[in-house]
Design a protein around this motif. Structure first.
Motif, short mmCIF file in Angstrom:
data_model
loop_
_atom_site.label_atom_id
_atom_site.label_comp_id
_atom_site.label_asym_id
_atom_site.label_seq_id
_atom_site.Cartn_x
_atom_site.Cartn_y
_atom_site.Cartn_z
N GLY A 36 22.15 126.52 64.16
CA GLY A 36 22.57 125.16 63.82
C GLY A 36 21.50 124.09 63.93
O GLY A 36 21.82 122.90 63.93
N VAL A 37 20.21 124.49 64.00
CA VAL A 37 19.18 123.45 64.13
C VAL A 37 19.09 122.62 62.84
O VAL A 37 19.42 123.09 61.76
CB VAL A 37 17.79 124.03 64.49
CG1 VAL A 37 17.87 124.85 65.78
CG2 VAL A 37 17.20 124.85 63.36
N ALA A 38 18.64 121.37 63.01
CA ALA A 38 18.55 120.47 61.85
C ALA A 38 17.38 120.85 60.95
O ALA A 38 17.43 120.68 59.73
CB ALA A 38 18.39 119.03 62.34
N GLY A 39 16.29 121.33 61.56
CA GLY A 39 15.12 121.67 60.75
C GLY A 39 13.97 122.16 61.61
O GLY A 39 14.15 122.47 62.81
N PHE A 40 12.80 122.21 61.00
CA PHE A 40 11.62 122.81 61.64
C PHE A 40 10.39 121.93 61.46
O PHE A 40 10.21 121.33 60.40
CB PHE A 40 11.31 124.17 61.00
CG PHE A 40 12.44 125.15 61.15
CD1 PHE A 40 12.57 125.89 62.31
CD2 PHE A 40 13.38 125.30 60.14
CE1 PHE A 40 13.63 126.79 62.46
CE2 PHE A 40 14.44 126.19 60.29
CZ PHE A 40 14.56 126.93 61.44
N VAL A 41 9.56 121.91 62.49
CA VAL A 41 8.20 121.39 62.33
C VAL A 41 7.28 122.60 62.23
O VAL A 41 7.23 123.43 63.14
CB VAL A 41 7.78 120.51 63.52
CG1 VAL A 41 6.28 120.22 63.46
CG2 VAL A 41 8.57 119.21 63.52
N VAL A 42 6.59 122.71 61.12
CA VAL A 42 5.66 123.81 60.88
C VAL A 42 4.25 123.31 61.23
O VAL A 42 3.89 122.18 60.88
CB VAL A 42 5.71 124.22 59.39
CG1 VAL A 42 4.70 125.29 59.07
CG2 VAL A 42 7.12 124.67 59.01
N ALA A 63 5.67 130.09 53.37
CA ALA A 63 6.62 131.13 53.80
C ALA A 63 7.90 130.49 54.34
O ALA A 63 9.00 130.95 54.03
CB ALA A 63 5.96 132.01 54.87
N VAL A 64 7.76 129.43 55.12
CA VAL A 64 8.96 128.78 55.67
C VAL A 64 9.79 128.17 54.53
O VAL A 64 11.02 128.26 54.53
CB VAL A 64 8.57 127.71 56.72
CG1 VAL A 64 9.78 126.89 57.16
CG2 VAL A 64 7.93 128.39 57.94
N LEU A 65 9.11 127.60 53.54
CA LEU A 65 9.83 126.98 52.42
C LEU A 65 10.59 128.01 51.57
O LEU A 65 11.49 127.65 50.82
CB LEU A 65 8.87 126.17 51.55
CG LEU A 65 8.42 124.84 52.16
CD1 LEU A 65 7.29 124.22 51.34
CD2 LEU A 65 9.59 123.85 52.29
N GLN A 66 10.21 129.27 51.70
CA GLN A 66 10.97 130.32 50.99
C GLN A 66 12.35 130.51 51.60
O GLN A 66 13.29 130.94 50.95
CB GLN A 66 10.24 131.66 51.11
CG GLN A 66 8.87 131.69 50.52
CD GLN A 66 8.87 132.33 49.15
OE1 GLN A 66 9.64 133.23 48.91
NE2 GLN A 66 8.03 131.85 48.27
N ARG A 67 12.46 130.25 52.89
CA ARG A 67 13.70 130.50 53.63
C ARG A 67 14.51 129.23 53.87
O ARG A 67 15.73 129.24 53.87
CB ARG A 67 13.33 131.18 54.97
CG ARG A 67 14.33 131.14 56.06
CD ARG A 67 15.54 132.03 55.85
NE ARG A 67 15.21 133.45 55.82
CZ ARG A 67 16.12 134.41 55.58
NH1 ARG A 67 17.39 134.08 55.35
NH2 ARG A 67 15.77 135.69 55.57
N VAL A 68 13.79 128.10 54.09
CA VAL A 68 14.44 126.89 54.59
C VAL A 68 14.41 125.80 53.51
O VAL A 68 13.36 125.58 52.90
CB VAL A 68 13.69 126.38 55.86
CG1 VAL A 68 14.39 125.18 56.46
CG2 VAL A 68 13.53 127.50 56.89
#
Ligand SMILES: O=C(O)C1=N[C@H](C(=O)O)C[C@H](O)C1
Length: 288
Positions: A36-42, A63-68
């Motif tokens: 349930g996290v709001a998002g990610f800092v890459v 890679a993260v943008l492929q999933r999130v």
């Protein structure tokens, strides 16, 4: 929910045999989204951006943008050479994103006017919102309260990751209402939320992110007693997570849970055996 609200995880960059471990990265982001996290800092501090080449940083972001979904991804943009930062900003912005997390230039220790110039230059050039990363103990330079209040009036600066440890400044920023204030120190998440902060960017939220999300939900609903209980349940883990250079303990904890390999890049060293035992005990208290 406005753009920068809720619990954002400052994502580790998993490694295996010296290379980026994209399979673990994907598994980890999928699990945290489920929590349930709001998002990610890459490529923030926790992502060991300083130990990654620019190509590696962009590969992690891709890679993260492929999933999130892009609206849930903030990219770190750190350095001390303004022209190089502007180049990297242009390159990053070829992708869709929620924002860029930008600390003050490290090592140089510019004047307050120099800091204002630095953030204004990047904010003028940006196509996505900036999140100002106020972390004087890492950059070596303090952004004074009044400087900060002036800088965040820029319309392209929409949030601040508050790690400066000055409650008066935190309250002034929240009261001004110019930017979303996100706790950047994990042990301050509960306090910041209670003061009216919008959320947090957290390294320790890799573990039991569901409890961090629940703590934020309870504060929003006015259930302070429930939120406080969660805070004190998470606190020993938050403290253990920073008992050595971040992200060594977080990566050791993820490895104990078999979510990633326990590998960091020098000069960060793997978590000590002694602390690993402490982590084992702390994680057991969060198991259910
Ligand atoms: O990478 C980040 O962003 C974070 N870095 C801080 C640090 O390592 O000093 C801690 C915070 O939890 C997130």
């Amino acid at each position: 929910m406005s753009a920068f609200q809720g619990i954002w995880v400052a994502l580790v960059t998993p490694f295996h045999n010296g290379e980026i471990d994209f399979a673990s990265l994907d598994r980890l982001t999928a699990k945290l989204l489920e929590d349930g996290v709001a998002g990610f800092v890459v490529c923030g501090t926790t992502g060991e951006a300083a130990a990654l080449s620019q190509n590696e940083q962009l590969a992690v972001l891709d890679a993260v943008l492929q999933r999130v979904p892009a609206v849930r991804v903030i990219m770190g943009l750190a350095g001390n050479q303004l022209s190089a930062l502007l180049d990297m900003q242009r390159e990053i912005q070829r992708r869709p994103l929620a924002g860029l997390l930008v600390p003050a230039p490290y090592y140089i220790r510019p004047s307050q006017a120099g800091l204002e110039h630095f953030f204004t230059t990047l904010a003028d050039a940006t196509q996505v919102p900036l999140v100002l990363y106020d972390i004087p103990y890492r950059t070596g330079v303090r952004i004074e309260r009044e400087t900060l209040r002036r800088i965040v009036r820029h319309p392209n600066i929409q949030a601040i990751k508050d790690c400066a440890g000055d409650a008066e400044t935190t309250m002034a920023l929240i009261a001004d209402g110019q930017v979303q204030v996100l706790a950047g120190e994990d042990a301050q998440i509960f306090n910041t939320l209670c003061l009216g902060g919008a959320g947090a960017i957290s390294a320790s939220a890799h573990i039991r992110a569901d409890l961090y999300v629940e703590m934020q939900r309870r504060v929003a609903q006015g259930d302070l007693q429930g939120a406080r209980q969660l805070h004190y349940r998470l606190l020993p883990w938050m403290q253990a997570a920073f008992s050595e250079a971040n992200p060594a303990p977080v990566k050791a904890a993820l490895a104990l849970l078999e979510l990633t390999h326990d590998e960091v890049r020098a000069p960060i060293l793997p978590c000590s055996l002694e602390n690993r035992e402490r982590l084992r005990q702390v994680l057991a208290t969060l198991a259910n």
